[in-house]
Design a protein around this motif. Structure first.
Motif, short mmCIF file in Angstrom:
data_model
loop_
_atom_site.label_atom_id
_atom_site.label_comp_id
_atom_site.label_asym_id
_atom_site.label_seq_id
_atom_site.Cartn_x
_atom_site.Cartn_y
_atom_site.Cartn_z
N LEU A 1 25.84 45.74 15.41
CA LEU A 1 27.08 46.95 14.70
C LEU A 1 26.95 46.79 13.01
O LEU A 1 26.52 48.19 12.96
N ALA A 2 27.18 45.79 12.71
CA ALA A 2 27.84 45.97 11.59
C ALA A 2 26.35 45.98 10.79
O ALA A 2 26.00 47.25 9.54
N ALA A 3 25.12 45.83 11.51
CA ALA A 3 23.88 46.01 9.71
C ALA A 3 24.13 47.82 10.16
O ALA A 3 22.98 48.43 9.75
N ALA A 4 24.05 48.07 11.74
CA ALA A 4 24.41 49.52 12.26
C ALA A 4 24.86 50.11 10.73
O ALA A 4 24.21 51.38 10.15
N VAL A 5 26.11 50.30 10.44
CA VAL A 5 27.29 50.81 10.43
C VAL A 5 26.50 50.91 8.39
O VAL A 5 27.09 51.62 7.93
N ARG A 6 26.47 49.82 8.30
CA ARG A 6 25.68 49.92 6.30
C ARG A 6 24.46 50.49 6.22
O ARG A 6 24.01 50.99 5.60
N ARG A 7 23.20 50.62 7.88
CA ARG A 7 22.32 51.86 7.69
C ARG A 7 22.83 53.21 7.80
O ARG A 7 22.74 54.36 6.98
N ILE A 8 23.51 53.10 8.52
CA ILE A 8 24.56 54.68 8.73
C ILE A 8 25.90 54.39 8.74
O ILE A 8 26.44 54.35 9.99
N PRO A 9 26.48 54.34 7.77
CA PRO A 9 27.36 54.90 7.04
C PRO A 9 28.51 55.91 8.14
O PRO A 9 29.73 55.79 8.61
N THR A 10 28.38 56.95 8.47
CA THR A 10 28.71 58.01 9.25
C THR A 10 28.23 58.60 10.02
O THR A 10 28.73 59.28 11.10
N SER A 11 28.31 57.42 10.67
CA SER A 11 27.96 57.30 12.28
C SER A 11 29.50 56.93 13.42
O SER A 11 29.93 56.21 13.03
N VAL A 12 30.08 58.27 13.51
CA VAL A 12 31.64 58.12 14.46
C VAL A 12 31.09 57.18 15.77
O VAL A 12 31.94 56.23 15.88
N LYS A 13 30.31 57.30 16.47
CA LYS A 13 29.92 56.71 17.33
C LYS A 13 30.03 55.07 16.86
O LYS A 13 30.19 54.38 18.32
#
Length: 342
Positions: A225-237
């Protein structure tokens, strides 16, 4: 017929010796075949041979014990009549007692084995059992046995989803479905490898990242999820899931505030962040929230409930200016005035 007329005429020249020398044809009728079939022997099964051998062994053992007992009785009687109380009487009595002791030992051993089997199913407290029948049946019902039809369905699903991934590798639901098929088949390791490939092929699909976090243990899920928020910082889920995986409120607050920096207009993130704060910090956080999301009625009303009467009036007046057509704001203001007048 006419075609055998010449041959029939020659039969008149056949002598009696020639007639006697003609061999018998033999009887090959079905009756003789069935009689020969009765002589076929069917081999005995192993279980029948084993049971017969066991019965023979038991009979031999019983005969041996009976003969030993008779010999012991004879010795005992002879010794008693010849020399009462002598050494021979002692030997005869000892022989009989040894036979009885062996037989009683067999009975005791059998009881011991039975007792050990029962002790495995019960605890040290008499009358209580550690086996929960309902729980045992429930655990049996959760055991899933794959039938041939299910295995065939899984194989067809794999082929179909492989075709989907090869045709459109950026299609996130195809990767998710393939990973879930492997998970249903009990191959969690393959499911994790598949969904990791989906994260590489669909880096902008938040559902793929969330599925990868679900399939991995918490420590690995945090890294994903840390990699995910770097890739999609606008994802609230993704931010909500990352906060859910944290073990303490401080870490959850840090994750949610990081999410609010990237998504200041997310009402869901503001609500989750406010729920983790006490009254004073929640008042401050709601003051910022109504500035960022002035269209949220819930934020205005929550802030008004945490303020004093004077400050609540100011908050509701600001809310009426921001949302003049919202009836809930007008009703809350009227209730506030009514409660203060009382």
């Amino acid at each position: 017929g006419d075609q055998f007329r010449e041959l029939k005429a020659k039969l008149a020249d056949v002598t009696e010796d020639q007639w006697a020398a003609i061999p018998d044809v033999g009887d090959y009728s079905l009756r003789h075949k069935q009689r020969r079939r009765e002589d076929v022997f069917t081999p005995l099964t192993d279980s029948l041979l084993e049971s017969r051998a066991k019965l023979s062994g038991d009979a031999t053992g019983n005969a041996t014990l009976a003969g030993t007992a008779q010999v012991a009785d004879g010795v005992d009687g002879a010794a008693s009549s010849a020399a009462p109380g002598g050494a021979a009487a002692k030997r005869g009595g000892a022989g009989y007692r040894s036979v009885v002791k062996n037989m009683s030992g067999l009975a005791e051993a059998r009881g011991t084995v039975l007792g050990m089997s029962l002790d495995r199913m019960s605890d040290s407290v008499s009358g209580q059992t550690v086996v929960d029948p309902k729980g045992y049946l429930t655990s049996l019902s959760t055991v899933k046995l794959a039938t041939d039809a299910e295995i065939g369905d899984i194989a067809r699903a794999r082929q179909l989803l492989k075709s989907v991934r090869d045709t459109n590798p950026s299609h996130g639901p195809g990767w998710i479905a393939a990973a879930r098929v492997e998970e249903a088949a009990g191959r969690t390791h393959h499911a994790r490898k598949l969904i990791q490939g989906g994260c590489d092929s669909c880096p902008d699909d938040e559902d793929v990242w969330l599925e990868a976090a679900r399939l991995h243990p918490p420590e690995s899920a945090r890294t994903i999820l840390a990699a995910a928020v770097r890739r999609i910082p606008t994802s609230v889920k993704i931010f909500l899931k990352a906060a859910e995986l944290e073990n303490n409120d401080a870490a959850k607050r840090a994750v949610l505030r990081k999410g609010l920096e990237s998504n200041p207009a997310s009402v869901t993130l503001w609500k989750s962040a406010v729920e983790l704060e006490d009254a004073d910090d929640a008042r401050i956080l709601l003051g910022v929230a109504v500035e960022k999301v002035p269209h949220s009625v819930e934020m205005w009303l929550a802030l008004a409930r945490l303020e004093s009467y004077e400050n609540a009036r100011k908050v509701l007046n600001r809310a009426r200016r921001a949302l003049p057509a919202e009836r809930a704001v007008w009703i809350a203001a009227a209730k506030l005035e009514e409660a203060h007048d009382q």
